[in-house]
Design a protein around this motif. Structure first.
Motif, PDB file in Angstrom:
ATOM      1  N   ASP A   1       0.602  -1.151   0.405  1.00  0.00           N
ATOM      2  CA  ASP A   1       0.121   0.264  -0.391  1.00  0.00           C
ATOM      3  C   ASP A   1       0.413   1.465   0.080  1.00  0.00           C
ATOM      4  OD1 ASP A   1      -2.914   0.764   1.411  1.00  0.00           O
ATOM      5  OD2 ASP A   1      -0.845   2.272   1.525  1.00  0.00           O
TER       6      ASP A   1
ATOM      7  N   ASP B   1       0.246   4.133   1.373  1.00  0.00           N
ATOM      8  CA  ASP B   1       0.417   4.449   2.734  1.00  0.00           C
ATOM      9  C   ASP B   1       1.028   4.103   4.164  1.00  0.00           C
ATOM     10  OD1 ASP B   1      -0.048   7.263   2.232  1.00  0.00           O
ATOM     11  OD2 ASP B   1      -2.190   6.560   0.915  1.00  0.00           O
ATOM     12  N   HIS B   2       0.865   2.787   3.422  1.00  0.00           N
ATOM     13  CA  HIS B   2       0.993   1.518   4.641  1.00  0.00           C
ATOM     14  C   HIS B   2       1.727   0.625   4.762  1.00  0.00           C
ATOM     15  CE1 HIS B   2      -2.379   3.815   7.263  1.00  0.00           C
ATOM     16  NE2 HIS B   2      -3.267   3.618   5.697  1.00  0.00           N
TER      17      HIS B   2
ATOM     18  N   TYR C   1       7.523   1.234   2.123  1.00  0.00           N
ATOM     19  CA  TYR C   1       7.203   2.868   1.641  1.00  0.00           C
ATOM     20  C   TYR C   1       8.823   3.448   0.957  1.00  0.00           C
ATOM     21  CZ  TYR C   1       6.548   7.199  -1.270  1.00  0.00           C
ATOM     22  OH  TYR C   1       6.594   8.222  -2.030  1.00  0.00           O
TER      23      TYR C   1
ATOM     24  N   ASN D   1      -3.954   2.684  -3.313  1.00  0.00           N
ATOM     25  CA  ASN D   1      -4.146   2.531  -1.486  1.00  0.00           C
ATOM     26  C   ASN D   1      -4.556   0.445  -1.251  1.00  0.00           C
ATOM     27  OD1 ASN D   1      -5.084   5.239  -0.867  1.00  0.00           O
ATOM     28  ND2 ASN D   1      -3.873   4.269   0.053  1.00  0.00           N
TER      29      ASN D   1
END
Ligand code: GDP
Ligand code: IMO
Ligand code: MG
Length: 428
Positions: free
Chosen positions: A229, A231-232, A235, A242
């Motif tokens: 993901d 964001d989660h 990264y 997402n």
């Protein structure tokens, strides 16, 4: 009942198989993020189907399949997939709809994806699928994307494409020293699909709203996994959408209050394709053994998947981020024959112990897993149909995973076919 199914590791958990099982009791199956970077495998009647863009529910006659606004659509890939399905006798016509708001992947997206990756140096490669996913989402956010619905108004479409392509050609020439793309060619190549795309383009959020009001069962098919993901995940070694639960809401337009259940899927070990930190990665000999036994080669790119021990920190991170009410454990059969099985229950970094997944890839690279070791089992599991017929050590392993993940286990998969699935009515 409306359910979301989410990959709880780095993708390829076996979502396709479980979607295929859950699709039987669903009316509508929705893809809501990602694109044809996904590869979801469904096996039955000795036939193997790999779905990239089309929801895996398409293999069940009569089910409606939706490609939501959050998906990025490569028209050539879409119509190729439809052709392959129809050649296998799967009727797609009248059952597949795409969102007017979904963004289109153009040839310059694929080209820039490849050039960007080539321009990266060691340690910075992402190992993308080169399908143009990242550049297409980048355009969406930069408000320079072109959507399916834009094809309705031809002068507008041409005008937008000309504007965007002018910019892209500057980037191609000045940054990458590549030749520019011809407007005429890009435009005619896209317009080849215009009629067919518009024939299946609808207002999907409205369709889903009315379907939910009529109490239709909607199944949301996640692509990739929570650790990919944007964001989660880990990264920058992630995909550009997402892949966690929020993506289902934003990428379909369905209201969160209409969702009854969120299900996660994990392998009984961990895999990852592409680059990025992977604390529990196996040493080479075990890697080869599990890669071969588990057939761990990418469904989209054919690349070998890196394999490692189950990481309870990442799975629990997924449970928390997505609010997973239950988890499905895949590929337990692949672990048969090992004397010992390890589970990462914490990380060590600079003398400190961490029990929760760290939100930084820089940190994760330096983390060393703290393992708990359990006894393995020798028996072949591929014919086991009931929980009580699993070897005791396999039962113990599943129970331990459940406790560490802080969620109940709904199913255990012991082979790639529909029939090789153990359902646990009371959880474990
Ligand atoms: P997805 O992207 O999450 O749908 O997963 P993929 O289809 O990319 O990869 C999962 C692979 O594992 C596929 O080849 C499946 O056929 C296979 N598979 C699924 N469940 C099982 C299982 O329980 N045991 C074994 N051995 N293979 C499985
Ligand atoms: P399914 O749905 C596993 C990985 C790529 C790369 C990173 C970014 O089959 O689980 P991208 O092309 O998306 O920009 O690549 O994400 N990746 C996947 N890994 N399963 C997938 O999909 C993936 N889709 C993308 O390997 O590391
Ligand atoms: Mg896959």
């Amino acid at each position: 009942m409306n359910q979301i199914l989410i990959g709880a590791q780095w993708g390829d958990e076996g979502k396709g198989k479980i979607i295929d099982i859950l699709a039987r009791k669903s009316n509508i199956i929705v893809r809501y993020q990602g694109g044809n970077n996904a590869g979801h495998t469904v096996k039955f009647d000795d036939e193997v189907h790999v779905l990239h863009l089309i929801p895996s529910g398409i293999l069940h006659p009569g089910k409606i399949c939706i490609i939501g606004n959050g998906v990025v659509i490569d028209p050539e890939a879409l119509f190729h997939e439809i052709k392959v399905l129809e050649s296998k006798g799967v009727k797609v016509h009248g059952r597949l709809f795409v969102s007017e708001q979904a963004h289109i992947i153009f040839p310059y997206h694929r080209l820039i994806d490849a050039l960007l990756e080539e321009s990266r140096s060691n340690g910075e490669f992402i190992g993308t699928t080169k399908k143009g996913i990242g550049p297409c989402y980048a355009d969406k956010m930069a408000r320079t994307g072109i959507r399916v619905g834009d094809l309705r108004d031809l002068p507008y479409f041409r005008h937008r494409l000309a504007l965007v392509l002018k910019e892209k050609n500057k980037v191609l020439r000045r940054i990458y020293g590549h030749r520019g793309l011809s407007f005429k060619k890009v435009c005619t190549d896209t317009l080849r699909f215009r009629k067919r795309l518009l024939a299946i383009a609808i207002d999907t959020p409205s369709y889903l709203y009315h379907a939910a009001k009529k109490r239709k069962n909607i199944l949301f098919e996640g692509a990739q996994g929570t650790l990919l993901d944007v964001d989660h995940g880990t990264y920058p070694f992630v995909t550009s959408s997402n892949a966690s639960v929020g993506g289902a809401i934003a990428g379909s337009g369905v209201s969160p209050t209409l969702i009854d259940n969120v299900i996660g899927v994990v392998k009984a070990y961990t895999t990852r394709v592409g680059e990025g930190p992977f604390p529990t990665q196996f040493p080479p000999v075990l890697m080869k053994q599990i890669q071969t036994k588990g057939g761990e080669f990418g469904s989209t790119t054919g690349r070998p998947r890196r394999c490692g021990w189950f990481d309870a920190l990442i799975a629990r991170h997924s449970v928390r981020i997505n609010g997973l009410n239950e988890m499905v454990i895949m590929k337990l059969d692949v672990l048969s024959g090992l004397d010992e099985i390890k589970i990462a229950v914490g990380y060590k970094l600079n003398g400190k112990t961490y029990r929760d997944f760290p939100p930084s890839s820089c940190k994760l690279v330096r983390c060393r897993p703290i393992y708990e070791t359990m006894k393995g089992w020798k028996q072949d599991l591929t014919a086991v149909k009931r929980w009580k017929d699993l070897p005791l050590n396999a039962q113990r392993y599943i129970r331990r995973l459940s406790r560490l993940m802080e969620t109940r286990i709904a199913m255990v998969s012991v082979g790639s076919k529909r029939s090789q699935t153990i359902r646990l009515t009371n959880g474990k």
